[in-house]
Design an enzyme around this catalytic site. Structure first.
Site, PDB file in Angstrom:
ATOM      1  N   SER A 135     -27.477  16.044  13.706  1.00 22.88           N
ATOM      2  CA  SER A 135     -27.212  15.204  12.543  1.00 22.88           C
ATOM      3  C   SER A 135     -27.990  13.911  12.748  1.00 22.88           C
ATOM      4  O   SER A 135     -27.782  13.226  13.751  1.00 22.88           O
ATOM      5  CB  SER A 135     -25.705  14.931  12.475  1.00 22.88           C
ATOM      6  OG  SER A 135     -25.420  13.962  11.498  1.00 22.88           O
ATOM      7  N   LYS A 161     -29.869  18.196  10.063  1.00 19.04           N
ATOM      8  CA  LYS A 161     -29.056  17.651   8.964  1.00 19.04           C
ATOM      9  C   LYS A 161     -29.400  16.172   8.859  1.00 19.04           C
ATOM     10  O   LYS A 161     -29.428  15.477   9.872  1.00 19.04           O
ATOM     11  CB  LYS A 161     -27.580  17.857   9.286  1.00 19.04           C
ATOM     12  CG  LYS A 161     -26.589  16.893   8.620  1.00 19.04           C
ATOM     13  CD  LYS A 161     -25.161  17.301   8.937  1.00 19.04           C
ATOM     14  CE  LYS A 161     -24.261  16.082   9.124  1.00 19.04           C
ATOM     15  NZ  LYS A 161     -22.890  16.460   9.501  1.00 19.04           N
ATOM     16  N   LYS A 163     -28.577  12.451   6.881  1.00 18.50           N
ATOM     17  CA  LYS A 163     -27.615  11.729   6.060  1.00 18.50           C
ATOM     18  C   LYS A 163     -28.329  11.245   4.805  1.00 18.50           C
ATOM     19  O   LYS A 163     -29.490  10.810   4.865  1.00 18.50           O
ATOM     20  CB  LYS A 163     -27.074  10.516   6.834  1.00 18.50           C
ATOM     21  CG  LYS A 163     -26.238  10.915   8.043  1.00 18.50           C
ATOM     22  CD  LYS A 163     -24.914  11.524   7.627  1.00 18.50           C
ATOM     23  CE  LYS A 163     -24.042  11.808   8.838  1.00 18.50           C
ATOM     24  NZ  LYS A 163     -22.723  12.335   8.442  1.00 18.50           N
ATOM     25  N   ASP A 188     -25.984  15.478   4.321  1.00 17.12           N
ATOM     26  CA  ASP A 188     -24.577  15.059   4.327  1.00 17.12           C
ATOM     27  C   ASP A 188     -24.462  13.707   3.637  1.00 17.12           C
ATOM     28  O   ASP A 188     -25.073  12.731   4.074  1.00 17.12           O
ATOM     29  CB  ASP A 188     -24.088  14.965   5.785  1.00 17.12           C
ATOM     30  CG  ASP A 188     -22.595  14.654   5.892  1.00 17.12           C
ATOM     31  OD1 ASP A 188     -21.928  14.482   4.855  1.00 17.12           O
ATOM     32  OD2 ASP A 188     -22.097  14.590   7.040  1.00 17.12           O
ATOM     33  N   GLU A 213     -23.403  18.552   2.197  1.00 13.34           N
ATOM     34  CA  GLU A 213     -22.079  18.302   2.761  1.00 13.34           C
ATOM     35  C   GLU A 213     -21.409  17.117   2.054  1.00 13.34           C
ATOM     36  O   GLU A 213     -22.014  16.060   1.905  1.00 13.34           O
ATOM     37  CB  GLU A 213     -22.263  18.010   4.262  1.00 13.34           C
ATOM     38  CG  GLU A 213     -20.992  17.914   5.071  1.00 13.34           C
ATOM     39  CD  GLU A 213     -21.299  17.713   6.566  1.00 13.34           C
ATOM     40  OE1 GLU A 213     -22.432  18.008   7.013  1.00 13.34           O
ATOM     41  OE2 GLU A 213     -20.414  17.235   7.284  1.00 13.34           O
ATOM     42  N   ASP A 238     -16.335  18.613   4.366  1.00 15.73           N
ATOM     43  CA  ASP A 238     -15.995  18.020   5.668  1.00 15.73           C
ATOM     44  C   ASP A 238     -14.720  17.206   5.454  1.00 15.73           C
ATOM     45  O   ASP A 238     -13.591  17.720   5.606  1.00 15.73           O
ATOM     46  CB  ASP A 238     -17.192  17.167   6.147  1.00 15.73           C
ATOM     47  CG  ASP A 238     -16.916  16.332   7.394  1.00 15.73           C
ATOM     48  OD1 ASP A 238     -15.778  16.324   7.888  1.00 15.73           O
ATOM     49  OD2 ASP A 238     -17.837  15.647   7.891  1.00 15.73           O
ATOM     50  N   LYS A 262     -13.884  20.047  12.061  1.00 11.07           N
ATOM     51  CA  LYS A 262     -13.825  19.036  13.119  1.00 11.07           C
ATOM     52  C   LYS A 262     -12.402  19.090  13.633  1.00 11.07           C
ATOM     53  O   LYS A 262     -11.457  18.857  12.871  1.00 11.07           O
ATOM     54  CB  LYS A 262     -14.116  17.632  12.568  1.00 11.07           C
ATOM     55  CG  LYS A 262     -15.575  17.416  12.212  1.00 11.07           C
ATOM     56  CD  LYS A 262     -15.809  16.019  11.686  1.00 11.07           C
ATOM     57  CE  LYS A 262     -17.270  15.854  11.299  1.00 11.07           C
ATOM     58  NZ  LYS A 262     -17.481  14.658  10.453  1.00 11.07           N
ATOM     59  N   GLY A 290     -19.375  16.996  14.328  1.00  7.12           N
ATOM     60  CA  GLY A 290     -19.290  16.062  15.448  1.00  7.12           C
ATOM     61  C   GLY A 290     -18.860  14.688  14.976  1.00  7.12           C
ATOM     62  O   GLY A 290     -18.950  14.383  13.774  1.00  7.12           O
TER      63      GLY A 290
END
Ligand code: OSB
Ligand code: MG
Length: 369
Positions: A135, A161, A163, A188, A213, A238, A262, A290
């Site tokens: 990420s 991934k 952000k 995400d 996400e 998530d 998670k 994570g």
């Protein structure tokens, strides 16, 4: 297992590189660790609550209070046949899942030590190695992000991934796809968009992402279902999946096609396993998220990721991406093919470094019976 005492510690660890999401930038972590002292074993859990209540309502200072005042006293002095027996003892406390997970996960580790088996086997895992993704946070420039992606691909990571947020999305994704048309890529948003952005979000479809996400509100799946009907890209939830009932509802509504599990967000391994099984029944793949964990939480994520339906690369990556020196030995390392091999040793297969933890500790409290 007789739980004799629980020690909480707050440790401070600077990140090797800042991590920025749509809700802000983190340069160092304040990490809450719990150390459960049973007759004959010492086990550890990590509370993944952040420095601020931005990802979820919980943050380190609410977790500290609820752990010392309610959760540790609810189990200290008890003799449990298995880790999952702590769940009803915590049930009177509403929410505070990350705090609950810290103790519950330490108890699973204690149970695996008591039974002399690896934690991943106790959880029901079947994979001997897991496939890793990374990420990557928002950077100061697109060039910096491209350089980071290049480094992670060279290190072998199997899924990237990034952000995203309004102003750091289509332009960035277009640059990534221009350079790497075929990599497994996802994004995400950490709830950075609303339904007013539907047309804009449809524009993500051309990047052939593995998933997007949590585009909408952190507590929603109803409107995610509405959005999913408009998008070709699969939505992954998530933040809004807090427990097994949430995932039942989300899948029933077709709010997502992939789920990020998670273990902290859902309150511990027992609930994480339940969510895993529900998704498996619905043929919905899951992956392990994570929370910028230290080695303690990372080792637990690794064990969870060995379950069969964790069929997509997770955000479980090498210690050295986060820390100059991790608090476990060996550190978590990733092979040139982007995999982590699971240990055959009892417990997590990683030992915590008490001297280093002591050095990093800024606050400590023990709850005794
Ligand atoms: O949304 O997955 C998230 C980190 C902190 C809070 C939320 C998230 C994240 C990550 C980091 O994406 C994943 C990692 O630990 O590398
Ligand atoms: Mg996320």
């Amino acid at each position: 297992m007789k739980i004799e005492a629980i020690t909480l510690r707050e440790i401070h660890m600077p990140l090797v590189h800042f991590f920025e999401t749509s809700f802000g930038r983190t340069t160092g972590r304040r990490i809450l660790l719990v150390n459960v002292h049973c007759d004959g074993s010492e086990s550890w859990g990590e509370c993944v609550a952040g420095e601020d209540p931005f990802y979820s309502e919980e943050w380190i200072d609410t977790a500290w209070g609820v752990l010392t005042r309610y959760l540790a006293p609810a189990v200290v002095g008890h003799t449990l046949g298995s880790a999952r027996e702590c769940v009803p003892l915590f049930a009177r406390v509403r929410g505070h899942r990350m705090a609950k997970a810290a103790i519950e996960n330490a108890l699973w580790e204690a149970e695996s030590l008591e039974n002399q088996i690896p934690l991943w086997k106790l959880l029901g895992g079947t994979r001997k190695e897991i496939v890793c993704g990374v990420s990557i946070g928002i950077q100061d420039t697109v060039e910096q992000l491209l350089n980071k992606i290049e480094t992670e691909l060279a290190a072998g990571y199997q899924r990237i991934k990034v952000k995203v947020k309004p102003g750091w999305d289509v332009r960035v994704l277009a640059r990534i796809r221009e350079r790497w048309p075929d990599i497994l890529l996802s994004c995400d948003a950490n709830s950075a968009y609303t339904l007013a952005d539907i047309e804009h979000l449809k524009g993500f479809d051309r990047f052939h992402l593995l998933m997007i996400e949590q585009p909408l509100w952190n507590d929603d799946f109803f409107f995610h279902a509405r959005l999913q009907r408009e998008l070709k890209t699969t939505i992954c939830l998530d933040e809004s999946i807090r427990h097994a009932r949430d995932v039942e509802a989300a899948l029933d509504l077709h709010a997502c096609g992939i789920v990020n599990i998670k273990v902290g967000r859902v309150g511990g391994f027992t609930e994480a396993l339940h969510i895993h099984d529900i998704c498996q029944t619905h043929e919905v793949p899951v992956w392990c998220g994570g929370m910028l964990e230290s080695g303690v939480g990372r080792a637990h994520n690794l064990a969870l990721s060995t379950l069969a339906n964790f069929s997509l690369p997770g955000d479980v990556s090498a210690s050295k991406r986060y820390w100059k020196e991790d608090i476990i030995e060996p550190e978590v390392t990733v092979s040139p093919k982007g995999r982590i091999a699971v240990s055959g040793e009892v417990g997590t297969g990683y030992r915590v470094r008490p001297d280093l933890i002591e050095k990093l500790t800024v606050r400590k409290e023990t709850v005794r019976g």
